[in-house]
Write an enzyme that holds these catalytic residues in place. Structure first.
Site, short mmCIF file in Angstrom:
data_model
loop_
_atom_site.label_atom_id
_atom_site.label_comp_id
_atom_site.label_asym_id
_atom_site.label_seq_id
_atom_site.Cartn_x
_atom_site.Cartn_y
_atom_site.Cartn_z
CB ALA B 44 -0.94 0.00 1.20
CG HIS B 227 -6.56 1.80 -8.03
ND1 HIS B 227 -6.01 2.75 -8.84
CD2 HIS B 227 -6.34 2.21 -6.75
CE1 HIS B 227 -5.46 3.70 -8.08
NE2 HIS B 227 -5.65 3.40 -6.81
NE ARG B 243 -5.73 8.82 -9.96
CZ ARG B 243 -6.72 8.19 -9.32
NH1 ARG B 243 -7.92 8.72 -9.27
NH2 ARG B 243 -6.51 7.03 -8.75
CE1 TYR B 337 -9.78 -3.25 1.03
CE2 TYR B 337 -12.10 -2.86 0.54
CZ TYR B 337 -11.09 -3.08 1.45
OH TYR B 337 -11.37 -3.15 2.79
CG ASN B 375 -11.86 5.59 4.48
OD1 ASN B 375 -11.19 6.32 5.20
ND2 ASN B 375 -13.09 5.87 4.10
CG LEU B 377 -3.49 1.26 4.10
CD1 LEU B 377 -2.36 2.21 3.73
CD2 LEU B 377 -2.93 -0.14 4.33
C1 FAD Z 1 -1.12 -2.23 -4.30
C2 FAD Z 1 -2.09 -1.83 -3.23
C3 FAD Z 1 -2.04 -0.54 -2.69
C4 FAD Z 1 -2.94 -0.16 -1.69
N1 FAD Z 1 -2.87 1.13 -1.19
C5 FAD Z 1 -3.72 1.50 -0.21
C6 FAD Z 1 -3.65 2.79 0.38
O1 FAD Z 1 -2.80 3.61 0.02
N2 FAD Z 1 -4.52 3.12 1.34
C7 FAD Z 1 -5.45 2.23 1.79
O2 FAD Z 1 -6.19 2.58 2.70
N3 FAD Z 1 -5.54 1.00 1.28
C8 FAD Z 1 -4.70 0.61 0.29
N4 FAD Z 1 -4.79 -0.66 -0.24
C9 FAD Z 1 -5.66 -1.64 0.38
C10 FAD Z 1 -5.01 -2.16 1.65
O3 FAD Z 1 -3.61 -2.19 1.47
C11 FAD Z 1 -5.43 -3.58 1.98
O4 FAD Z 1 -6.82 -3.67 1.95
C12 FAD Z 1 -4.96 -3.94 3.38
O5 FAD Z 1 -3.58 -3.76 3.48
C13 FAD Z 1 -5.32 -5.35 3.73
O6 FAD Z 1 -4.69 -5.68 4.96
P1 FAD Z 1 -5.02 -7.02 5.70
O7 FAD Z 1 -4.22 -7.01 6.95
O8 FAD Z 1 -6.48 -7.18 5.80
O9 FAD Z 1 -4.52 -8.16 4.71
P2 FAD Z 1 -3.09 -8.47 4.03
O10 FAD Z 1 -2.08 -7.43 4.29
O11 FAD Z 1 -3.37 -8.85 2.63
O12 FAD Z 1 -2.62 -9.73 4.83
C14 FAD Z 1 -3.23 -10.97 4.71
C15 FAD Z 1 -2.47 -11.93 5.56
O13 FAD Z 1 -3.18 -13.15 5.63
C16 FAD Z 1 -2.32 -14.22 5.41
N5 FAD Z 1 -3.10 -15.32 4.85
C17 FAD Z 1 -3.93 -15.31 3.77
N6 FAD Z 1 -4.47 -16.53 3.58
C18 FAD Z 1 -3.97 -17.33 4.55
C19 FAD Z 1 -4.14 -18.70 4.88
N7 FAD Z 1 -4.91 -19.53 4.17
N8 FAD Z 1 -3.46 -19.18 5.95
C20 FAD Z 1 -2.64 -18.37 6.68
N9 FAD Z 1 -2.46 -17.07 6.40
C21 FAD Z 1 -3.12 -16.56 5.36
C22 FAD Z 1 -1.24 -13.69 4.51
O14 FAD Z 1 -0.07 -14.41 4.72
C23 FAD Z 1 -1.09 -12.27 5.03
O15 FAD Z 1 -0.18 -12.24 6.10
C24 FAD Z 1 -3.91 -1.06 -1.25
C25 FAD Z 1 -3.97 -2.33 -1.79
C26 FAD Z 1 -3.09 -2.72 -2.80
C27 FAD Z 1 -3.25 -4.06 -3.42
#
Ligand code: FAD
Ligand code: SF4
Ligand code: FES
Lengths: 217, 563
Positions: B44, B227, B243, B337, B375, B377
């Site tokens: 992110a 996106h 942007r 997302y 939102n 993060l």
């Molecule tokens: C390129 C990109 C840029 C982004 N930029 C922004 C931003 O600037 N601002 C913003 O608000 N949002 C942003 N988002 C969205 C945001 O980053 C994500 O929605 C958020 O980080 C998700 O966090 P999380 O902790 O829910 O999951 P993740 O960080 O995806 O972590 C998932 C975890 O679950 C584990 N896992 C998955 N399946 C299994 C399984 N079967 N067994 C064990 N472990 C498992 C993985 O190992 C990982 O550790 C962005 C998303 C992307 C793709």
């Protein structure tokens, strides 16, 4: 373009010796070595290698590419082939191989412990930081813990390169209560650290620059 | 047998935050299929929203979020998100996050789409990365037990209560049972259901599918965010920060076409609006080379790009061969997302006792029909924190749930048989493979369940997905030795994704209106009369069973959404 990959294979469950397996794959010049590996995987699904982000930010795909530790997803096929016609892929040197290109990362992550890898926040910290100081943290804070420096840089002493990077990042942080003790934790004399920092910028896939001992020599 | 009072599944921002909070009062472990620092949260770039600025207010953040989500978000949850934002940002600051600073030394903020103020706290364009690593440092400090490269395979449920998990120790190739009082799911999103996605290889929606199979309710799965600005071809994300810092979108004629679609917000309209505009430009023949549009940053100047958008520059140069300081960058929309997920309340509680969820895997729902940049993060840390607190509380109060040996034996036998079914040879002899099924499934999702949807295309997609599922069921799992057998895990992941694709496509077919990111060409209007409701889905005998759930509206009655 058609590319020949030579991938080092070793499965402790059945192989006595590592061997090189050849794959001929069709990839674009602008595609990455990781893309090439993913093609090879479809040819032989038993091939093991780590990957996730495919954009040089997660640190999973560090391998040795033509003898040089690097990120597979950051290395374009065109540039890797230019080095000699084929692309040879091996596990990171100085790491224990578990299977094919997958190495044991437990000692690597454990090595960070040597530098108390967290900010010990000062009691009187008020939530503010000089923007210039904050900018200095940025370099070392972009470390993705890929392990390339541990594979590529020899430093005398027990604290490993990635742990030094973490230690230096923390030493630059005005919130941290340990202050000068940070440098002692690293157990490396300043002149060696200065050399290390210079070499790191060359070898780290993120080209990390650390403002350590600037202006001195 | 392994035992932990609280087991957090997922080592991204939501999981690590939950683990840290739960560790204050309970015995906690983190199970993650990739090392925590390899989680996709690290990719992110843009930032974390929080109303810290003097001119900004929590009220304004709430309103922007409600409106941005096209009134489908639950306003009580949105209130929690926005009110706790400033405090969580400062907590992260104390933990050591290297935020970018204002001249006065405060946490700097930038504008992202759909926001009335510069509200996203950031660290250059490595915002997720630095917070992920800081939380990882704190988890080390607290000595939380981590099971890296262990996959959640199944939830062990007895008498309707989650009593443990079946996990797969990938490095050793062994199934393990972990008994627990509370599971916190933080497994992230399911972007890999789509061929064109910004998401990492690991984002295969495992947690959503596993929870669904165990009886949890999923909600609003048809709301998928696309996106607007991903690199043409690779779909690597170019952050909205580009942007936010002043970048323009231009069509083949060099025209800032957003003037026709969102005259006030222009490039910073919400993502659903911008993505549709780009597709429309391309479709109507104003795309560059007929296929993409340009993101133009050249007027920002090299210095600003180097300071504020170093990663964006690096990504564009490396993966598109274009220096954004000199030339415009070719971009196209791609899946980014998942607004939907496992239905939870504001404490992360699901309908299954003993199962909590937080982060992208969950649906609280704060994003409604469309998430605003910055939102998500924030959601991971706010609701990760709450789920951690709640989990610790439950661990203190509740006795160990019973887990009989018959439940265990059954689960182990079923999964062991499946994992070994490939033998030495494995799949592929009948010409079909999980690779082929995945490719067809993801292409279908991008083409027929994407930015623009129609009833007939969705019906066709549902039919084809059923055929893919038949093929999948006939497939033999991949063979070979078990440790680090990526093909075996890939095979399981394709199975999870097939479940989720069916739910997304059927949900999209069912919802005969357009709202936020869900756009039906055959029903182009929002229909509050019939569809101001959540889509709930549970697993039934013959597949997903859908129903409607109420939306919590506390302060803001639905209005027309103009930008
Ligand atoms: C390129 C990109 C840029 C982004 N930029 C922004 C931003 O600037 N601002 C913003 O608000 N949002 C942003 N988002 C969205 C945001 O980053 C994500 O929605 C958020 O980080 C998700 O966090 P999380 O902790 O829910 O999951 P993740 O960080 O995806 O972590 C998932 C975890 O679950 C584990 N896992 C998955 N399946 C299994 C399984 N079967 N067994 C064990 N472990 C498992 C993985 O190992 C990982 O550790 C962005 C998303 C992307 C793709
Ligand atoms: S310093 Fe560079 S090479 Fe070393 S682990 Fe960090 S990112 Fe990798
Ligand atoms: S796959 Fe993440 S760094 Fe290469």
């Amino acid at each position: 373009m058609r590319v020949t990959l030579k991938v080092s294979r070793f499965d402790p469950a059945k192989d006595r010796q590592p061997y090189l397996q050849e794959f001929v794959v069709e990839v674009g010049e602008k595609q990455t070595v990781l893309d090439a590996l993913l093609h090879a995987w479809e040819v032989d699904p038993t091939l093991s290698f780590r990957r996730s982000c495919r954009s040089a930010i997660c640190g999973s795909c560090a391998v040795s590419i033509n003898g040089r530790p690097a990120l597979a997803c950051q290395t374009l096929v065109g540039s890797a082939v230019a080095e000699g016609g084929v692309i040879t892929l091996e596990p990171l040197p100085h790491f224990r191989r578990l299977k094919d290109l997958v190495v044991d990362l437990e000692p690597f992550f454990a090595s960070l412990q040597a530098v108390l890898p967290w900010v010990v926040t000062r009691e009187d910290h008020d939530g503010l930081m000089d923007p210039e100081v904050a900018r200095k943290l940025e370099g070392p804070a972009t470390c993705i813990l890929c392990g390339v420096c541990d594979a590529a840089i020899e430093v005398a002493g027990e604290v490993k390169p990635a742990a030094l990077v973490k230690g230096l990042r923390l030493a630059l942080d005005p919130r941290d209560a340990l202050g000068a003790a940070r440098l002692q934790l690293m157990k490396v004399p300043p002149e060696i650290l200065r050399l290390f920092v210079r070499e790191l910028t060359q070898k780290c896939p993120k080209g990390i620059k650390i403002a350590f001992g600037e202006g001195e020599s | 047998m392994l035992m932990h009072e609280v087991l957090v599944v997922g080592g991204g921002l939501a999981g690590l935050m939950a683990a840290l909070k739960a560790a204050e009062k309970a015995d906690v472990a983190v199970l993650s299929k990739v090392y925590p620092t390899r989680s996709h949260s690290g990719a992110a770039q843009g930032g974390f929203n929080a109303a810290l600025g003097e001119d900004d207010s929590i009220e304004a953040h709430i309103f922007d979020t409600v409106k941005g989500g096209d009134y489908l978000g639950d306003q009580d949850a949105i209130e929690v998100l926005c009110s706790e934002g400033p405090e969580v940002i400062m907590e992260l600051e104390r933990m050591g996050v290297p935020w970018t600073r204002t001249p006065e030394g405060k946490v700097a903020q930038r504008s992202l789409g759909g926001a009335g103020f510069p509200r996203a706290c950031f660290a250059a364009d490595f915002s997720g990365h630095v917070v992920l690593h800081t939380l990882y440092e704190q988890v080390l400090r607290r000595r939380v037990k981590i099971y890296p490269e262990w996959y959640l395979i199944d939830l062990l449920v007895e008498g309707g209560q989650v009593a443990g998990v079946l996990a797969y120790d990938f490095p050793r190739g062994r199934l393990e049972v972990i008994r627990t009082k509370v599971v916190v799911l933080a497994t992230g999103g399911c972007g890999r259901a789509f061929a064109k996605t910004t998401n990492a290889h690991a984002n295969t929606g495992d947690g959503m599918a596993i929870a669904y199979r165990a009886g949890a309710i999923l909600s609003d799965m048809e709301f998928v965010q696309f996106h607007p600005t991903t690199l043409y071809g690779t779909n690597i994300l170019i952050s909205e920060a580009a942007r936010g810092e002043g970048g323009y979108l231009r069509n083949a004629y060099g025209e800032r076409f957003m003037a026709h679609y969102a005259p006030q917000k222009m490039e910073l309209a919400p993502r659903d609006v911008v993505s549709r505009a780009i597709f429309k430009e391309i479709k109507e023949g104003r795309g560059v080379a007929g296929r993409y549009v340009h993101l133009d940053l050249t007027h920002l100047g090299e210095a600003k790009i180097a300071e504020r958008l170093p990663q964006v520059r690096d990504l564009a140069m490396r993966y598109a061969g274009v220096d954004p300081a000199r030339e415009p960058v070719p971009i196209e929309p791609a899946q980014h997302y998942s607004m939907g997920g496992v239905r939870t309340d504001v404490w992360g509680m699901t309908n299954l006792p003993g199962l909590l969820a937080a982060g992208e895997v969950a649906n609280v729902s704060v994003h409604g029909a469309n998430r605003l940049g910055g939102n998500s993060l924030l959601e991971t840390v706010v609701f990760g924190r709450r789920a951690g607190w709640k989990a610790a509380e439950l661990a203190r109060q509740e006795p160990w749930p019973s887990l009989t040996s018959s439940t265990l034996k059954r689960a182990l036998a079923t999964w062991d048989a499946l994992l070994d079914a490939g033998g030495e040879e494995g799949q592929g002899r009948n010409g079909d493979s999980a690779f082929a099924i995945r490719r067809e499934m993801t292409t279908l999702m991008t083409e027929q369940v994407g930015v623009f949807r129609t009833g007939s295309e969705l019906e066709d997609a549902v039919r084809k997905l059923a055929q893919l599922r038949d093929r999948y069921q006939r497939l033999k799992p991949p063979g070979g030795s078990r440790p680090f057998n990526y093909a075996l895990m890939d095979y399981l992941e394709v199975g999870y994704l097939l479940d989720l694709c069916e739910i997304i496509a059927k949900g999209a077919l069912r919802r005969t209106e357009s709202r936020g990111a869900h756009y039906r060409l055959d029903y182009p209007r929002r229909d509050d009369q019939n569809w101001l409701c959540h889509t709930f889905v549970r697993r039934g005998e013959k597949g997903p069973e859908f129903s409607n759930g109420p939306v919590k509206i506390t302060r803001y009655a639905p209005q027309e959404r103009g930008y």
